[in-house]
Design a protein around this motif. Structure first.
Motif, PDB file in Angstrom:
ATOM      1  N   SER A   3       0.854  -1.180   0.000  1.00  0.00           N
ATOM      2  CA  SER A   3       0.000   0.000   0.000  1.00  0.00           C
ATOM      3  C   SER A   3       0.888   1.226   0.000  1.00  0.00           C
ATOM      4  O   SER A   3       2.077   1.154  -0.235  1.00  0.00           O
ATOM      5  CB  SER A   3      -0.869  -0.002   1.252  1.00  0.00           C
ATOM      6  OG  SER A   3      -0.066   0.268   2.378  1.00  0.00           O
ATOM      7  N   ARG A   4       0.317   2.339   0.328  1.00  0.00           N
ATOM      8  CA  ARG A   4       1.065   3.577   0.372  1.00  0.00           C
ATOM      9  C   ARG A   4       2.213   3.480   1.375  1.00  0.00           C
ATOM     10  O   ARG A   4       3.181   4.207   1.295  1.00  0.00           O
ATOM     11  CB  ARG A   4       0.105   4.720   0.748  1.00  0.00           C
ATOM     12  CG  ARG A   4       0.688   6.050   0.824  1.00  0.00           C
ATOM     13  CD  ARG A   4       1.364   6.601  -0.395  1.00  0.00           C
ATOM     14  NE  ARG A   4       0.735   6.334  -1.651  1.00  0.00           N
ATOM     15  CZ  ARG A   4       1.397   6.317  -2.786  1.00  0.00           C
ATOM     16  NH1 ARG A   4       2.678   6.522  -2.826  1.00  0.00           N
ATOM     17  NH2 ARG A   4       0.780   6.094  -3.911  1.00  0.00           N
ATOM     18  N   PRO A  75      -3.290  -4.776   1.832  1.00  0.00           N
ATOM     19  CA  PRO A  75      -1.830  -4.733   1.788  1.00  0.00           C
ATOM     20  C   PRO A  75      -1.184  -5.731   2.749  1.00  0.00           C
ATOM     21  O   PRO A  75      -1.629  -5.890   3.884  1.00  0.00           O
ATOM     22  CB  PRO A  75      -1.495  -3.301   2.190  1.00  0.00           C
ATOM     23  CG  PRO A  75      -2.735  -2.717   2.737  1.00  0.00           C
ATOM     24  CD  PRO A  75      -3.886  -3.541   2.309  1.00  0.00           C
ATOM     25  N   PHE A  76      -0.152  -6.399   2.256  1.00  0.00           N
ATOM     26  CA  PHE A  76       0.616  -7.309   3.106  1.00  0.00           C
ATOM     27  C   PHE A  76       2.040  -7.409   2.592  1.00  0.00           C
ATOM     28  O   PHE A  76       2.324  -7.119   1.434  1.00  0.00           O
ATOM     29  CB  PHE A  76      -0.032  -8.700   3.186  1.00  0.00           C
ATOM     30  CG  PHE A  76      -0.031  -9.477   1.896  1.00  0.00           C
ATOM     31  CD1 PHE A  76       1.014 -10.340   1.585  1.00  0.00           C
ATOM     32  CD2 PHE A  76      -1.085  -9.376   1.000  1.00  0.00           C
ATOM     33  CE1 PHE A  76       1.012 -11.062   0.404  1.00  0.00           C
ATOM     34  CE2 PHE A  76      -1.101 -10.092  -0.175  1.00  0.00           C
ATOM     35  CZ  PHE A  76      -0.047 -10.939  -0.482  1.00  0.00           C
ATOM     36  N   LEU A  77       2.941  -7.800   3.485  1.00  0.00           N
ATOM     37  CA  LEU A  77       4.344  -8.015   3.154  1.00  0.00           C
ATOM     38  C   LEU A  77       4.747  -9.392   3.650  1.00  0.00           C
ATOM     39  O   LEU A  77       4.455  -9.752   4.786  1.00  0.00           O
ATOM     40  CB  LEU A  77       5.241  -6.971   3.842  1.00  0.00           C
ATOM     41  CG  LEU A  77       5.032  -5.523   3.492  1.00  0.00           C
ATOM     42  CD1 LEU A  77       5.771  -4.633   4.488  1.00  0.00           C
ATOM     43  CD2 LEU A  77       5.545  -5.246   2.100  1.00  0.00           C
ATOM     44  N   ILE A  78       5.418 -10.150   2.808  1.00  0.00           N
ATOM     45  CA  ILE A  78       6.014 -11.422   3.229  1.00  0.00           C
ATOM     46  C   ILE A  78       7.499 -11.147   3.398  1.00  0.00           C
ATOM     47  O   ILE A  78       8.163 -10.706   2.459  1.00  0.00           O
ATOM     48  CB  ILE A  78       5.784 -12.538   2.196  1.00  0.00           C
ATOM     49  CG1 ILE A  78       4.294 -12.790   2.007  1.00  0.00           C
ATOM     50  CG2 ILE A  78       6.511 -13.815   2.639  1.00  0.00           C
ATOM     51  CD1 ILE A  78       3.965 -13.765   0.893  1.00  0.00           C
ATOM     52  N   SER A  99      -3.640  -2.900   8.207  1.00  0.00           N
ATOM     53  CA  SER A  99      -5.056  -2.562   8.228  1.00  0.00           C
ATOM     54  C   SER A  99      -5.213  -1.087   8.542  1.00  0.00           C
ATOM     55  O   SER A  99      -4.234  -0.377   8.765  1.00  0.00           O
ATOM     56  CB  SER A  99      -5.804  -3.412   9.264  1.00  0.00           C
ATOM     57  OG  SER A  99      -5.449  -3.003  10.572  1.00  0.00           O
ATOM     58  N   PHE A 100      -6.436  -0.641   8.589  1.00  0.00           N
ATOM     59  CA  PHE A 100      -6.737   0.760   8.846  1.00  0.00           C
ATOM     60  C   PHE A 100      -6.179   1.231  10.185  1.00  0.00           C
ATOM     61  O   PHE A 100      -5.686   2.339  10.302  1.00  0.00           O
ATOM     62  CB  PHE A 100      -8.256   0.959   8.798  1.00  0.00           C
ATOM     63  CG  PHE A 100      -8.698   2.356   9.107  1.00  0.00           C
ATOM     64  CD1 PHE A 100      -8.435   3.389   8.218  1.00  0.00           C
ATOM     65  CD2 PHE A 100      -9.368   2.639  10.276  1.00  0.00           C
ATOM     66  CE1 PHE A 100      -8.834   4.686   8.500  1.00  0.00           C
ATOM     67  CE2 PHE A 100      -9.777   3.930  10.569  1.00  0.00           C
ATOM     68  CZ  PHE A 100      -9.513   4.957   9.686  1.00  0.00           C
ATOM     69  N   THR A 101      -6.223   0.387  11.195  1.00  0.00           N
ATOM     70  CA  THR A 101      -5.815   0.795  12.542  1.00  0.00           C
ATOM     71  C   THR A 101      -4.405   0.357  12.917  1.00  0.00           C
ATOM     72  O   THR A 101      -3.946   0.646  14.011  1.00  0.00           O
ATOM     73  CB  THR A 101      -6.789   0.229  13.597  1.00  0.00           C
ATOM     74  OG1 THR A 101      -6.813  -1.194  13.473  1.00  0.00           O
ATOM     75  CG2 THR A 101      -8.177   0.807  13.399  1.00  0.00           C
TER      76      THR A 101
END
Length: 169
Positions: A3-4, A75-78, A99-101
């Motif tokens: 994501s951003r 969005p995720f990162l491995i 996530s949003f939070t």
């Protein structure tokens, strides 16, 4: 899927471009991330410079998931680490899910398998490396960076809540 928050900071760029054992980086960026204006078009053009330039390095693979592919995962990162002499990972590969939070690290093998599978699907649907790099550079050069050109402000004034009340009476 980034994501951003997948912004390249100077120390990350140094790790990717060093001569001795550069880090490997692969990413699939949804086109919406690239076209959403954050702060200004000038800031967006600067943000797009690093991925476009870095993607020409052999250890960096950045792909764009086009709008036509539809919705994707969040969005995720491995995070994969070096392997030892026997070819086994020195550390387990966690998945960071944003996530949003906030975010959370998942370390169960079943979670990692599901996210690797999701990444494979996203990568298959994404543009190849060269068209992705071309799109990143086009967006950086273009005066159309972001959705500002596609979105036109309303020509009529917005309706205030007090106006709605007056109409319903």
């Amino acid at each position: 899927m980034c994501s951003r928050s997948c912004v390249f900071v100077v120390s990350d760029v140094d790790r990717l471009t060093r001569r001795n054992k550069p880090a490997t980086y692969t990413a699939v960026l949804h086109e919406s991330v690239l076209r959403t204006v954050i702060r200004s078009r000038k800031v967006m053009a600067a943000q797009l410079r690093n991925p476009a330039d870095l993607s020409s390095h052999p250890n960096v693979d950045i792909r764009v998931l086009p709008f036509r592919a539809g919705l994707s995962t969040g969005p995720f990162l491995i995070l994969d680490f070096d392997v030892d002499r026997k070819g086994k990972p020195e550390e387990p590969s966690p998945v960071y899910v944003e996530s949003f939070t906030g975010g959370i690290f998942l370390e169960r093998p079943a979670d990692l398998d599901r996210y690797r599978e999701a990444y494979g699907v996203l990568r298959r649907e994404a543009l190849d490396a060269r068209p992705s790099r071309d799109l990143l550079r086009k967006l950086r050069r273009s005066s159309n960076v972001g959705v500002a050109r596609l979105w036109r402000p309303q020509t009529r004034p917005a309706i205030r809540p007090s106006d709605r009340l007056a109409r319903t009476r």
